[in-house]
Structures are given as C-alpha cells and as structure tokens.
Design a protein around this motif. Structure first.
Motif, PDB file in Angstrom:
ATOM      1  N   ILE A   1       0.817  -1.222   0.000  1.00  0.00           N
ATOM      2  CA  ILE A   1       0.000   0.000   0.000  1.00  0.00           C
ATOM      3  C   ILE A   1       0.853   1.276   0.000  1.00  0.00           C
ATOM      4  O   ILE A   1       0.346   2.364  -0.244  1.00  0.00           O
ATOM      5  N   HIS A   2       2.154   1.092   0.280  1.00  0.00           N
ATOM      6  CA  HIS A   2       3.037   2.259   0.244  1.00  0.00           C
ATOM      7  C   HIS A   2       3.745   2.415  -1.090  1.00  0.00           C
ATOM      8  O   HIS A   2       4.596   3.273  -1.251  1.00  0.00           O
ATOM      9  N   LEU A   3       3.371   1.583  -2.064  1.00  0.00           N
ATOM     10  CA  LEU A   3       3.964   1.753  -3.395  1.00  0.00           C
ATOM     11  C   LEU A   3       3.444   3.039  -4.029  1.00  0.00           C
ATOM     12  O   LEU A   3       2.326   3.487  -3.736  1.00  0.00           O
ATOM     13  N   ASP A   4       4.219   3.558  -4.942  1.00  0.00           N
ATOM     14  CA  ASP A   4       3.839   4.798  -5.633  1.00  0.00           C
ATOM     15  C   ASP A   4       2.579   4.552  -6.487  1.00  0.00           C
ATOM     16  O   ASP A   4       2.489   3.539  -7.200  1.00  0.00           O
ATOM     17  N   GLY A   5       1.608   5.439  -6.425  1.00  0.00           N
ATOM     18  CA  GLY A   5       0.415   5.343  -7.282  1.00  0.00           C
ATOM     19  C   GLY A   5      -0.794   4.748  -6.589  1.00  0.00           C
ATOM     20  O   GLY A   5      -1.892   4.713  -7.155  1.00  0.00           O
ATOM     21  N   ILE A   6      -0.634   4.230  -5.363  1.00  0.00           N
ATOM     22  CA  ILE A   6      -1.768   3.645  -4.643  1.00  0.00           C
ATOM     23  C   ILE A   6      -2.526   4.767  -3.929  1.00  0.00           C
ATOM     24  O   ILE A   6      -1.938   5.508  -3.130  1.00  0.00           O
TER      25      ILE A   6
END
Lengths: 231, 375
Positions: free
Chosen positions: B83-88
């Motif tokens: 959930i901490h990936l870019d774009g979420i």
C-alpha cells in the motif's frame, strides 16, 4: 379394354436364390375386371401381389402401370397412395386409431384432399360398409367382420385404380364376405379399375371375371370365368 | 394432417403406459437434476462476478498459490509494503473464512476493514438494528442465517470459546450468498479464524487508472509470492468460478447423454415392436417423412413433458435444499431462473429429436412386404 397393369417375365428369388418364389410371370390386368389368383399356399400369389403393389422389388422382369414402367416412378409412396389399394388377409388396422381415423389415414398424405373431404369420404364409405355406428371405435373393440370391412373401406377411400387383395374374406363369415365382394364389384364398375384377389375361396373366384391359377411360381392357366360371361 | 398425426403419436405414448411413465419419469429426474445443479452453479458464478464488478477497485492482490480467496493468506507486513507503493490511492482488506457454529454446520465469516465501504460495494442493506461500527465483539448477520438459526438483534452468539459476539444488526444483500454469513471487523475475523495479522484479499484503488497494468506488473515482480491482477480479470483467476463453470458444463453434457440414452432405448424398442405398423403405413402411401414425424412427435411429447415436469419439480427440491443444507444455502437460489426454463426446453427439444430421429430413420428403411409379415 385398356390394360392397366402389365407384368413381363417377372422373377423373384429369396435367400440368394435358394427360394424361387416367382418364375417368369407374364400377365395383363385390364381395366374394369376382377381377377382371382388361385393356387396352393406358397405358390407365389402374395409375392406377385407385393411386387405389383410396389411393396417389394422383383429380381428381374418389368411391371408397367398404364404403359409406364414402375421402376421409372419417382416416388413409389406417392404412386401407392394415388393408384394402389391394399386389403390384407388380416385387417391390419392401426390399433390406436379409431375406425374412421384408420380410413382417413389412407388419405392423410394426399394434400389435395382437405380434412373435411377426408372425413366425409371416410364416413360415406363406413356407411356403405354398414359400420358407421363403429366409426369412433378402436379396432380391438369391434368384431373380425367389422374390422375387415373397415380395412376394405380404408383400401377404397382413395378410389384406387388397382386394388390388391390377399385373402380378403379368409377370416370372416359368409354374410360379410358377400357384402365385401359386392362392394369390390361396385368399385371396379365405378372406377373402371382392376382388382387382383389372391384367394382359396371359391365364392370369391365366382365373382371374378378371370381366374388365374398358379403353381410353383408360374401361371399354369388363365381363363375367363364362365359364370361371369353368362351374366 | 397434423391433428391426426398428433393424436396418433399421443395415443402411441399412452399405448404402453408403464413404459411411457418410466421414460417420462427418467427424463424428468434428469432434467430436475440439471436444473438444480445449473441453478446453483449459475447463482454462484453470477454472485461472485457481480461482487467483483461492484467493487469499484482497480487491482486485487491475493496469495499466488491460493486456489480460492478462502485459502489466500497475506501477511500484514506485505500489505503494508504494497500500500506504500507509488500510485496507490486507497486500499481495503478482507478476510474470508468459515467457522463452525454451535458445533453444527459452518458459517461464512467476512472480516472487513471498513464496513461502510464494503456495505456500499456489496449492496448491504441493514434491515434490522444498526450497521457495524468497527467495534470489537460486534457482528451483523445475514437475514438468511438469522432465519435458519433464529437469531435476532441483541442476541449474543458464541463464535469462539469464551467469547460472545453481540448481534447489532441483520442485513440483507441482493447477493444471495452473503445473506448466509456473518460480517465482523477485520480484527475480530482474524481472531475468530486464528489468523492474526493476516488478510485474504487486498483491494487497491489507484491514483491513475491508466497505470493499472504497470502497477500490477510492479507488485508481481516485487512480491513474487503474491498475485496482483486487474479487477476485471478476477473471475478468470478464481478457482471456484472456473470449477463451477466446468462442473456446470459437464453436468449439462452428461444430462444430455443420459436423457438421450433413456429415450433412444425406448424408441428402439417401440420402433422394433411397430415394424408391421410401419409396413402398413408405407403400403398406404405414407411417405417416410410422415412416418418418422410420428415418432418425432412421440419423442417430443415425452422429452418436453419430462423436461417441464423436471423443471417444475426443481422448485420444491430447491426449497428442501435451502431448508436442510444451511451451509450451502448461500449458493442456492430460491427458484430456478426463466433462462434455465428456456434452456431446459431447448435441451428437451434436442433430446427428443436426436433420440427418435435415428431409430425412426433406421426403422423406416424396411422392405415393406417383410415388415407387414413381421410378428
């Protein structure tokens, strides 16, 4: 008189030639005449009737109807419907149909005959045969004589030019037998057709114009009936 | 002509009443089985597919080797990383499982991270009591389950030893299978199913939906033990849906073959017994088409009659299944659909025509003079 059926050198063998049922039959059936086909059991009477009625095909030889070869007829079922009537030794009525429906069934494949006309013709014939009161009865519920009269009505309803009868009075009383034979005579006179009756019964032979005698698949004699000539 | 042929065929059917009865009975039984199984299969796949469509999510993540969401396990640490990936933009998680109730049948448990969001997505409607407020030891139960176990708002249910859960509401969803379950907070579900810090599915909403494919690939690469898929592809990956689809197809084909075999046997016997009758009709000038049509009408009377009776019998069977098999009641619709009725008619038509056509065509290829002498 016109010849309606011509049979030329007809042979029929069964079981790869082991049984020779017809052995070179040549015969002419003329319009307006009744023919009695007599001979011992197994002499080939029924086979000849079946071949003329296109119920079976000959091993060799030819049959012509009104000058046309039967093997050139496009639809044999239509030919049988329009020109041939059968009376079998046993009535062979369809058990799940009433007597009237059985008679109507012979006209069923003829689209030119409306349902109303079909019914009227069936009722008229049953009346002529004296079994109108049995019109709505099933075959199992009526007597043997009534069944056979029903079978005759079924064979005649299409006014066939050729009527083929295999022992038509074999299983019925003499009174019914006389009624049936009278009806057959009337039919020949009204339609200018021909009737071929396979029989052992001398009463039947008496009403025939021509008596044909068969033995071992061959015609041994063919004579005008002297009684009919007198009439 | 049609009227006499119909009467002729109908009387032939009742001519051998016992044989016709057992043929009709067999066809009805087979069609009933088909209707019930297909209804359950269709109901299940339809409900799952609709849930997915309603989710309003872009990416779904489940454990790579899980055949069903129930067997999928995702650790909280993995969830946290994804959930901490870019774009979420946002995420929701869900834990799905089963729990035995009162030592009897097992019930369906749904632990949700946010009841309001899932209620909107899955179309929950609280019909009694109130919604779930993410408070511990509170549950809402489906109306079907409440009916089966005689539960009401304010009742306490012991879902695990020593812990009682207060029923705060009863919900109804147009998704039939959800009405047989219990919904609680994610934490409670983790405790109930003894899966602390675990979830079954992770639903991601992206900032930019044009990047969906890119993010799916990124998750699959960075988390090899996970399988991320675009939400619209989810039904293709769900084992139960695939299995039920194939099951349904296999049942249909088997049903078709068994029914054809039953009718074929009946007609081979009937035609053989009526050889002389066929000969007589041929001698009277009936065409082969007319004679075959009698057998076809007879077959259609039996197959369509059996089909309709079988379809109608599936109603009481489904009612019995619903009342007696609570643990699968979520998959059982209350009645077979009209679409299945038309499907049954089509099948019956095919069964009738196919099973009578070949014996009739074969039976009418006869030597007429031999047929008339046939005993």
């Amino acid at each position: 008189m016109n010849s309606l059926i011509e049979v030329k050198d007809l042979y029929k063998v069964y079981d790869n030639g082991l049984i020779q049922s017809l052995n070179g039959i040549t015969l002419t059936l003329k319009a307006g005449k009744i023919y009695a086909l007599m001979g011992a059991s197994g002499c080939g009477k029924s086979t000849l009737l079946n071949l003329i009625g296109t119920l079976d095909s000959p091993t060799s030889g030819e049959i012509l109807y009104d000058g046309k070869y039967l093997n050139e007829v496009r639809s044999l079922s239509t030919f049988r419907r329009d020109f041939i009537g059968f009376v079998f030794q046993f009535h062979h009525l369809i058990p799940v149909l009433t007597l009237r429906e059985n008679v109507e069934s012979a006209l069923l494949s003829n689209r030119k005959v409306s349902a109303k006309e079909r019914r009227e013709r069936a009722v008229a014939l049953l009346d002529e045969m004296g079994i109108l009161h049995r019109a709505d009865s099933y075959a199992a519920k009526i007597s043997g004589g009534e069944r056979q009269r029903g079978a005759i009505a079924r064979a005649l309803v299409n006014n066939p030019k050729v009527l083929l009868a295999d022992e038509p009075t074999g299983n019925i009383d003499s009174k019914t037998s006389k009624l049936i034979l009278k009806k057959l005579r009337d039919h020949v006179e009204q339609t200018a057709g021909t009737i071929l009756i396979a029989t052992h019964d001398n009463d039947v032979a008496d009403i025939a114009d021509v008596i044909i005698k068969m033995e071992d698949g061959k015609i041994i004699s063919q004579e005008e009936n002297p009684r009919m000539e007198k009439k | 002509m049609g009227a006499i042929i119909f009467r002729y065929a109908f009387r032939n059917v009742i001519r051998t009443p016992l044989r016709s009865f057992f043929t009709l009975f067999s066809v009805a039984l087979i069609i009933m089985l088909y209707t019930v199984l297909t209804s359950i299969g269709n109901s299940f796949t339809q409900q799952i597919s609709t849930v997915i469509k309603q989710q309003d999510i872009d990416v779904v993540v489940q454990a790579k080797y899980a055949s069903t969401p129930v067997t999928s396990i995702i650790n909280d640490t993995t969830v946290d990383s994804i959930i901490h990936l870019d774009g979420i933009h946002a995420y929701d998680s869900m834990l799905i499982g089963r729990k035995r109730l009162y030592g009897k049948s097992s019930v369906f448990i749904l632990g949700v991270s946010n009841f309001t969001v899932f209620a909107q997505r899955l179309g929950f409607n609280i019909i009694k009591g109130r919604a779930l407020h993410n408070t511990a030891l509170e549950i809402v139960v489906g109306n079907k389950m409440a009916g089966i176990y005689h539960l009401n708002v304010g009742d306490e249910v012991e879902l695990s030893s020593g812990k009682k859960y207060l029923i705060v509401g009863i919900y109804s969803s147009w998704l039939n299978f959800l009405n047989s379950g219990v919904i609680c907070s994610l934490k409670d579900a983790q405790h109930l199913m003894n899966k602390p810090d675990k979830t079954s599915l992770l639903f991601l909403t992206l900032d930019d939906t044009t990047r969906t494919n890119e993010i799916v690939q990124k998750i699959n690469k960075q988390f090899p033990e996970m399988r991320a898929i675009e939400s619209q592809q989810l039904p293709d990956y769900m084992g139960p849906i695939k299995n039920i689809f194939y099951f349904s197809k296999i049942v249909s084909i088997m049903t078709l073959f068994i029914a054809i075999a039953v009718l074929l046997n009946t007609f081979i016997m009937a035609i053989s017994e009526r050889t002389r009758e066929i000969g007589i009709l041929s001698a009277m000038g009936w065409s082969r088409f007319m004679i075959v049509s009698i057998f076809l009408v007879e077959a259609l009377l039996l197959s369509l009659g059996g089909g309709i009776i079988g379809y109608l019998c599936s109603y009481p069977v489904m009612t019995v299944l619903l009342s007696k098999f609570a643990n699968i009641s979520m998959y059982i619709p209350e009645a077979p659909s009209l679409a299945i009725f038309f499907n049954v008619l089509e099948m019956s038509l095919f069964i009738g025509l196919f099973s009578a056509l070949f014996p009739a065509l074969y039976g009418t290829r006869i030597n007429i003079s031999k047929a008339i002498r046939h005993e």
